[in-house]
Design a protein around this motif. Structure first.
Motif, mmCIF file in Angstrom:
data_model
loop_
_atom_site.group_PDB
_atom_site.id
_atom_site.type_symbol
_atom_site.label_atom_id
_atom_site.label_comp_id
_atom_site.label_asym_id
_atom_site.label_seq_id
_atom_site.Cartn_x
_atom_site.Cartn_y
_atom_site.Cartn_z
ATOM 1 N N GLY A 158 -21.839 24.773 -20.686
ATOM 2 C CA GLY A 158 -23.273 24.834 -20.456
ATOM 3 C C GLY A 158 -23.696 24.229 -19.130
ATOM 4 N N ILE A 159 -22.752 23.701 -18.377
ATOM 5 C CA ILE A 159 -23.054 23.061 -17.096
ATOM 6 C C ILE A 159 -23.258 24.113 -16.005
ATOM 7 C CG2 ILE A 159 -22.144 21.536 -15.291
ATOM 8 C CD1 ILE A 159 -20.530 20.131 -17.553
ATOM 9 N N LYS A 160 -24.341 23.959 -15.233
ATOM 10 C CA LYS A 160 -24.623 24.866 -14.120
ATOM 11 C C LYS A 160 -24.523 24.163 -12.765
ATOM 12 C CE LYS A 160 -27.717 27.689 -16.967
ATOM 13 N NZ LYS A 160 -29.105 28.194 -17.142
ATOM 14 N N GLN A 161 -24.724 22.854 -12.769
ATOM 15 C CA GLN A 161 -24.641 22.090 -11.530
ATOM 16 C C GLN A 161 -24.429 20.620 -11.877
ATOM 17 O OE1 GLN A 161 -28.685 22.635 -9.880
ATOM 18 N NE2 GLN A 161 -29.133 20.550 -10.563
ATOM 19 N N ARG A 162 -24.175 19.809 -10.858
ATOM 20 C CA ARG A 162 -24.047 18.374 -11.036
ATOM 21 C C ARG A 162 -24.434 17.706 -9.728
ATOM 22 N NH1 ARG A 162 -21.145 22.120 -10.839
ATOM 23 N NH2 ARG A 162 -19.854 21.748 -12.672
ATOM 24 N N TYR A 163 -24.726 16.406 -9.790
ATOM 25 C CA TYR A 163 -25.050 15.621 -8.600
ATOM 26 C C TYR A 163 -23.835 14.740 -8.277
ATOM 27 C CZ TYR A 163 -29.955 16.924 -9.233
ATOM 28 O OH TYR A 163 -31.135 17.631 -9.354
ATOM 29 N N ILE A 164 -23.381 14.797 -7.030
ATOM 30 C CA ILE A 164 -22.193 14.073 -6.612
ATOM 31 C C ILE A 164 -22.557 13.073 -5.515
ATOM 32 C CG2 ILE A 164 -19.885 14.252 -5.619
ATOM 33 C CD1 ILE A 164 -20.077 15.430 -8.418
ATOM 34 N N ALA A 165 -22.208 11.820 -5.741
ATOM 35 C CA ALA A 165 -22.516 10.764 -4.775
ATOM 36 C C ALA A 165 -21.536 10.794 -3.609
ATOM 37 C CB ALA A 165 -22.478 9.404 -5.458
ATOM 38 N N ASP A 166 -22.046 10.550 -2.408
ATOM 39 C CA ASP A 166 -21.163 10.381 -1.256
ATOM 40 C C ASP A 166 -20.276 9.159 -1.477
ATOM 41 O OD1 ASP A 166 -22.257 12.571 0.019
ATOM 42 O OD2 ASP A 166 -23.741 11.383 1.117
ATOM 43 N N SER A 167 -19.170 9.097 -0.768
ATOM 44 C CA SER A 167 -18.175 8.045 -0.999
ATOM 45 C C SER A 167 -18.724 6.638 -0.762
ATOM 46 C CB SER A 167 -16.951 8.274 -0.103
ATOM 47 O OG SER A 167 -17.327 8.285 1.266
ATOM 48 N N HIS A 168 -19.762 6.509 0.080
ATOM 49 C CA HIS A 168 -20.308 5.180 0.374
ATOM 50 C C HIS A 168 -21.356 4.739 -0.658
ATOM 51 C CE1 HIS A 168 -23.404 7.783 2.159
ATOM 52 N NE2 HIS A 168 -24.232 6.761 2.007
ATOM 53 N N ILE A 169 -21.776 5.639 -1.539
ATOM 54 C CA ILE A 169 -22.761 5.294 -2.565
ATOM 55 C C ILE A 169 -22.069 4.597 -3.729
ATOM 56 C CG2 ILE A 169 -24.438 6.195 -4.218
ATOM 57 C CD1 ILE A 169 -25.369 6.401 -1.368
ATOM 58 N N LYS A 170 -22.583 3.432 -4.104
ATOM 59 C CA LYS A 170 -22.005 2.662 -5.201
ATOM 60 C C LYS A 170 -22.855 2.809 -6.462
ATOM 61 C CE LYS A 170 -19.953 -0.823 -2.143
ATOM 62 N NZ LYS A 170 -19.882 -2.265 -1.808
ATOM 63 N N THR A 171 -22.239 2.483 -7.575
ATOM 64 C CA THR A 171 -22.956 2.543 -8.846
ATOM 65 C C THR A 171 -24.207 1.678 -8.813
ATOM 66 O OG1 THR A 171 -20.966 3.068 -10.116
ATOM 67 C CG2 THR A 171 -22.778 2.056 -11.316
ATOM 68 N N SER A 172 -24.122 0.503 -8.200
ATOM 69 C CA SER A 172 -25.283 -0.393 -8.142
ATOM 70 C C SER A 172 -26.434 0.210 -7.346
ATOM 71 C CB SER A 172 -24.893 -1.749 -7.547
ATOM 72 O OG SER A 172 -24.554 -1.623 -6.181
ATOM 73 N N ASP A 173 -26.144 1.076 -6.385
ATOM 74 C CA ASP A 173 -27.203 1.726 -5.610
ATOM 75 C C ASP A 173 -28.058 2.618 -6.510
ATOM 76 O OD1 ASP A 173 -26.306 0.588 -3.178
ATOM 77 O OD2 ASP A 173 -24.876 2.227 -2.879
ATOM 78 N N LEU A 174 -27.386 3.442 -7.318
ATOM 79 C CA LEU A 174 -28.103 4.324 -8.238
ATOM 80 C C LEU A 174 -28.784 3.510 -9.339
ATOM 81 C CD1 LEU A 174 -25.426 7.162 -8.591
ATOM 82 C CD2 LEU A 174 -27.508 7.206 -7.201
ATOM 83 N N ALA A 175 -28.092 2.481 -9.827
ATOM 84 C CA ALA A 175 -28.657 1.635 -10.881
ATOM 85 C C ALA A 175 -29.917 0.927 -10.404
ATOM 86 C CB ALA A 175 -27.617 0.614 -11.334
ATOM 87 N N THR A 176 -29.893 0.447 -9.184
ATOM 88 C CA THR A 176 -31.049 -0.259 -8.632
ATOM 89 C C THR A 176 -32.242 0.664 -8.496
ATOM 90 O OG1 THR A 176 -29.639 -1.819 -7.432
ATOM 91 C CG2 THR A 176 -31.897 -1.550 -6.645
ATOM 92 N N GLN A 177 -32.012 1.876 -8.007
ATOM 93 C CA GLN A 177 -33.104 2.838 -7.855
ATOM 94 C C GLN A 177 -33.725 3.177 -9.206
ATOM 95 O OE1 GLN A 177 -32.029 6.391 -5.694
ATOM 96 N NE2 GLN A 177 -33.940 7.429 -6.191
ATOM 97 N N ALA A 178 -32.881 3.418 -10.215
ATOM 98 C CA ALA A 178 -33.381 3.717 -11.555
ATOM 99 C C ALA A 178 -34.159 2.528 -12.115
ATOM 100 C CB ALA A 178 -32.226 4.083 -12.476
ATOM 101 N N ALA A 179 -33.635 1.320 -11.897
ATOM 102 C CA ALA A 179 -34.294 0.105 -12.378
ATOM 103 C C ALA A 179 -35.667 -0.059 -11.746
ATOM 104 C CB ALA A 179 -33.427 -1.107 -12.062
ATOM 105 N N GLN A 180 -35.760 0.141 -10.439
ATOM 106 C CA GLN A 180 -37.043 -0.003 -9.745
ATOM 107 C C GLN A 180 -38.059 1.015 -10.243
ATOM 108 O OE1 GLN A 180 -35.438 0.322 -5.775
ATOM 109 N NE2 GLN A 180 -35.431 -1.895 -5.464
ATOM 110 N N ASN A 181 -37.609 2.227 -10.534
ATOM 111 C CA ASN A 181 -38.513 3.249 -11.072
ATOM 112 C C ASN A 181 -39.003 2.866 -12.470
ATOM 113 O OD1 ASN A 181 -38.258 4.835 -8.773
ATOM 114 N ND2 ASN A 181 -36.585 6.055 -9.606
ATOM 115 N N ALA A 182 -38.115 2.298 -13.285
ATOM 116 C CA ALA A 182 -38.502 1.883 -14.631
ATOM 117 C C ALA A 182 -39.458 0.694 -14.587
ATOM 118 C CB ALA A 182 -37.260 1.527 -15.443
ATOM 119 N N ILE A 183 -39.184 -0.250 -13.691
ATOM 120 C CA ILE A 183 -40.053 -1.424 -13.542
ATOM 121 C C ILE A 183 -41.455 -0.997 -13.129
ATOM 122 C CG2 ILE A 183 -40.454 -3.477 -12.120
ATOM 123 C CD1 ILE A 183 -37.335 -3.782 -12.060
#
Length: 324
Positions: free
Chosen positions: A44-69
């Motif tokens: 059922g997958i049609k696409q996915r989002y792939i992080a560049d090699s320099h992007i860390k898990t904490s980068d995505l986590a921080t952005q999601a956290a700031q949006n939730a806050i």
């Protein structure tokens, strides 16, 4: 004893969107054959989002956290507990939760990671609920975040087409109003070999196979049976029937697993949130990502009963039943 109420959610995705056609072309250059039709039919997958090699898990986590806050309308200082569910941490230590804490500007909150692979967010949310109901926390930031593309073997067609990167976050707070109604966590360590990444680091060198490996058929069978049982148990604890659920937000691994589970629970597919087609399998991030999409587009509303479910390596699984 207070309830644990979800007062905000947020999500984050890398900029790089990779469609099945693009992925098929990239894999063909490596001598691996696949196609959009082959991937969609089986997953059922049609696409996915792939992080560049320099992007860390904490980068995505921080952005999601700031949006939730921001959505919750709280101050960073209000948070007294931070839990990050991830299988792809920035470092061996410190925890990704501590790194996120630093990036959002919080000091003093308890901060730690939870590792239960694709069940991680459900485990983390259950842990936060326990803290709040026991009076040991008042306001928690719970995050599921992954950069699974960093541990994928792009020569293995059976896994490389399945996964993507992303993060989702909840702000949960002690409340007198009903929130989390019941939770259920389980594991069967005897099945640890059907989904695993065995690599370790010793004296600065990777030991063993560092990539994700999966027995797809075994995972499929165990996932459906385990999630059905877990859903029934969490509903029983809350004294409701599965048909009383307004929305089911399952782990987004495979649309066939999701559809099979809905049929077994007698839940109308129109009440099932599906984002696997756009996000692919983002492991611990998949449930909060899907939830945030459905909350932002107006499907999940105040008063709705929502079933959140995760299942993943370990073998782990679990459910959280929430009243919004």
């Amino acid at each position: 004893m207070p309830f644990t109420k979800i007062i905000g959610s947020g999500s984050a995705l890398p900029e790089n969107v990779v469609s099945n056609d693009v992925l098929a072309q990239q894999l063909a250059e490596k001598g691996i054959e696949t196609s959009d039709e082959w991937i969609v039919t089986r997953t059922g997958i049609k696409q996915r989002y792939i992080a560049d090699s320099h992007i860390k898990t904490s980068d995505l986590a921080t952005q999601a956290a700031q949006n939730a806050i921001k959505e919750a309308g709280i101050q960073v200082e209000d948070i007294d507990l931070i839990i990050v569910a991830t299988s792809t941490p920035d470092h061996i230590f410190p925890s990704t939760a501590c790194i996120v804490q630093s990036k959002i500007g919080n000091k003093g909150a308890a901060a730690f990671d939870v590792q239960a692979v694709c069940s991680g967010f459900v485990y983390a949310l259950t842990t936060a609920d326990s803290y709040i109901r026991a009076g040991n926390a008042k306001c928690a930031l719970v995050i599921g975040a992954e950069t699974f593309s960093h541990i994928i073997d792009w020569q293995d067609r059976s896994t490389c087409v399945l996964f993507g990167d992303g993060a989702g976050a909840f702000i949960v707070k002690a409340s007198d109003e009903p929130g989390i109604l019941s939770t259920q966590l389980n594991a069967d360590g005897s099945l640890h070999t059907i989904l695993h990444a065995e690599g370790t680091i010793c004296h600065g060198k990777v030991q063993g196979d560092p990539f994700l490996r999966m027995d797809g058929q075994a995972v499929f069978k165990k996932a459906v049976v385990s999630l059905e049982q877990s859903a029934l148990e969490v509903c029983k604890k809350a004294n409701i029937a599965s048909t009383d659920i307004d929305w089911m937000v399952p782990h987004q691994a495979n649309v066939r697993i999701i559809q099979s589970l809905a049929r077994k629970l007698n839940i109308d597919e129109n009440k099932v949130v599906i984002t696997v087609d756009h996000h692919a399998n983002t492991s611990a991030a998949s449930v909060p990502l899907a939830f945030d999409v459905a909350r932002k587009d107006g499907r999940i509303k105040s008063g709705d009963k929502v079933l959140l479910q995760g299942v993943g390596g370990g073998f782990t699984w679990g459910s959280v039943l929430v009243q919004m």
